[in-house]
Design a protein around this motif. Sequence first.
Motif, PDB file in Angstrom:
ATOM      1  N   PHE A  16      33.873  -9.304 -15.319  1.00 15.95           N
ATOM      2  CA  PHE A  16      33.361  -8.939 -16.314  1.00 15.95           C
ATOM      3  C   PHE A  16      32.242  -9.549 -16.857  1.00 15.95           C
ATOM      4  O   PHE A  16      32.189 -10.841 -16.601  1.00 15.95           O
ATOM      5  CB  PHE A  16      34.747  -8.907 -17.487  1.00 15.95           C
ATOM      6  CG  PHE A  16      35.771  -8.268 -17.164  1.00 15.95           C
ATOM      7  CD1 PHE A  16      35.768  -6.668 -17.104  1.00 15.95           C
ATOM      8  CD2 PHE A  16      37.050  -8.639 -17.035  1.00 15.95           C
ATOM      9  CE1 PHE A  16      36.846  -6.126 -16.976  1.00 15.95           C
ATOM     10  CE2 PHE A  16      37.978  -8.111 -16.686  1.00 15.95           C
ATOM     11  CZ  PHE A  16      38.229  -6.368 -16.635  1.00 15.95           C
ATOM     12  N   GLN A  47      39.907 -10.490 -19.420  1.00 18.88           N
ATOM     13  CA  GLN A  47      39.147  -9.871 -20.442  1.00 18.88           C
ATOM     14  C   GLN A  47      39.002 -10.808 -21.480  1.00 18.88           C
ATOM     15  O   GLN A  47      38.231 -10.698 -22.364  1.00 18.88           O
ATOM     16  CB  GLN A  47      40.027  -8.606 -20.857  1.00 18.88           C
ATOM     17  CG  GLN A  47      39.726  -7.387 -19.836  1.00 18.88           C
ATOM     18  CD  GLN A  47      40.102  -6.083 -20.432  1.00 18.88           C
ATOM     19  OE1 GLN A  47      40.403  -5.850 -21.655  1.00 18.88           O
ATOM     20  NE2 GLN A  47      40.443  -5.025 -19.256  1.00 18.88           N
ATOM     21  N   ASP A  52      32.641  -3.853 -16.687  1.00 16.98           N
ATOM     22  CA  ASP A  52      33.254  -4.289 -15.617  1.00 16.98           C
ATOM     23  C   ASP A  52      32.510  -3.942 -14.215  1.00 16.98           C
ATOM     24  O   ASP A  52      31.782  -2.981 -13.897  1.00 16.98           O
ATOM     25  CB  ASP A  52      34.550  -2.980 -15.567  1.00 16.98           C
ATOM     26  CG  ASP A  52      35.477  -3.152 -14.230  1.00 16.98           C
ATOM     27  OD1 ASP A  52      35.157  -4.153 -13.324  1.00 16.98           O
ATOM     28  OD2 ASP A  52      36.573  -2.889 -14.341  1.00 16.98           O
TER      29      ASP A  52
END
Length: 336
Positions: free
Chosen positions: A33, A132, A327
Amino acid sequence: MIGYVLQADGSFEYRQVEQQTPSGDVVRVAPVFVGLCGSDIHFQEQLLPGVEHPLALGHEIVGIALDGEHAGRPVAVDPVEGCGSCEVCRAGLEQLCASLVVIGAHRHGGLTEEVGVRAHAVHPLPDDLPLQVAALAEVLAVAVRAVRRAALPEGGTALVVGGGPIGVLIAFAARALAGADVTVVETAERRRRFAAEFGFRAVDRLPGIGDVAQQSSQSLHDAVFDAAGAESVAPRLTDHVRSGGSIVLVALYPDVTGLNVRDVVMRELNVVGTRACTAEDMRTAIELLNAHQQELAPLVADVVEPAGMAEALERMKRGEIMKVLVDCRGISAGHL
């Protein structure tokens, strides 16, 4: 290798890139990420000097170390690269190096299949910290740095101007590290509402203040953080800090701007800048993320594929959304 690259006209496309590798002990990291931030908007609009296009953005990177001490483990990347030999680098302040290189600004960043990072800038992540949430590590480290520069007294008061992701994280760091009572100023309704849900006092404008000497102590703050970088803000910062307090300049202004220097002198205000973060700030940020996972997770408003970046940046410009992650795992499947 393949990268998702910002062009000079502000558009993005997949293309072959040559990833530059720093000198010294280098670890290859496969980005998972990448966080988008206001700096990326500036890069897109060519508002910051020293940034050349085409460029693969991405300086807020979490991924998997492909080699080195932490091979196979999730890691966060400190994107700052100093020369390593000058006085400030030897003092652990690489972000102040005159020869500074920032991954994702001065060389291709995390929107590539892999990025070479100096080993000391690769920070292992706790096994139970979701990636995340871990993607907030670099921006939270910047917030930690700002709060440390303010030298906030324990239980003091702080005013944060600008309620975007960095502003909210400064408010969070002030509360977590100093137990501060924090007010956030934000004009965008959605961001202001988010700051309030985060537990901060949230207002839509700086209060009108005349003579500071006539204000009660409750209306002034131990520290004021400028995370907005708006021309109308700088001249008013001194109106909201107590005598002897601190003003911390976090946001970048595109040009020289005004500050009430007379007020700084007559009330012995401490005006300090803050830039990026140190290794210690990164470690503190990771510890805070791990300890406050549920509290901080809502800051990530969306996760997009690379093709969704342009729209996400536009939504960020309008203040409609907080932190957006890209992503990166599909980049290798991008078409040239």
